[in-house]
Design an enzyme around this catalytic site. Structure first.
Site, short mmCIF file in Angstrom:
data_model
loop_
_atom_site.label_atom_id
_atom_site.label_comp_id
_atom_site.label_asym_id
_atom_site.label_seq_id
_atom_site.Cartn_x
_atom_site.Cartn_y
_atom_site.Cartn_z
N CYS A 66 0.93 -1.31 0.00
CA CYS A 66 0.00 -0.10 -0.03
C CYS A 66 0.64 1.27 0.03
CB CYS A 66 -1.13 -0.04 1.00
SG CYS A 66 -0.39 -0.01 2.80
N HIS A 83 -2.43 0.92 7.00
CA HIS A 83 -2.90 0.75 5.56
C HIS A 83 -3.25 2.16 5.13
CE1 HIS A 83 -4.47 -0.51 1.75
NE2 HIS A 83 -5.70 -0.15 1.97
N HIS A 90 -6.10 1.67 -3.95
CA HIS A 90 -5.12 1.06 -3.15
C HIS A 90 -4.73 -0.19 -3.65
CE1 HIS A 90 -8.13 -1.21 -0.52
NE2 HIS A 90 -8.76 -0.86 -1.61
#
Length: 130
Positions: free
Chosen positions: A32, A90, A102
């Site tokens: 990510c 994240h 993402h």
């Protein structure tokens, strides 16, 4: 608008495999934060390597004020009881209309996801770096 350019660059990598701790500054695989670091870096916006470090950048934005190109940060089951920024696990990019760009989790790829109840419960903050 710079946010649109960053998003268009990111969309070019839809389907690119996720690999935890992917090497920075390349496009074969992403995690990510290497993904956000790469697509913002193309436009001269330097982000640190991991999502917790990226959370320390930019201007905090309340959820109801996020706009295209803002970084969205989320916690995880194993990090949810920690303090910020260590609870961050994240990061994604807000696309507008309740969606983000993402990549996360082994077996997944760069994708567009709806900011559904799962993501809203995990939401830990947003930052504007543009």
């Amino acid at each position: 608008m710079l946010a649109n350019q960053i998003i268009l660059t990111g969309l070019k990598y839809l389907g690119t495999p996720y690999v935890f701790d992917a090497p920075p500054h390349q496009t074969k695989v992403f995690d990510c934060s290497s993904f956000t670091q790469y697509i913002f870096g193309v436009y001269g916006i330097s982000l640190p390597r991991n999502s917790r470090q990226q959370y320390t950048m930019g201007i905090p934005i309340p959820f109801n004020k996020i706009r295209k190109g803002d970084l969205l940060f989320f916690t995880t089951k194993t990090r949810k009881d920690r303090q910020l920024p260590s609870k961050i696990g994240h990061v994604g990019v807000f696309l507008g209309s309740g969606h983000m760009l993402h990549t996360y989790r082994e077996g997944k790829k760069v994708m567009v996801s709806e900011l559904n109840s799962y993501w809203k419960l995990a939401f830990a903050g947003a930052k504007r770096v543009i």
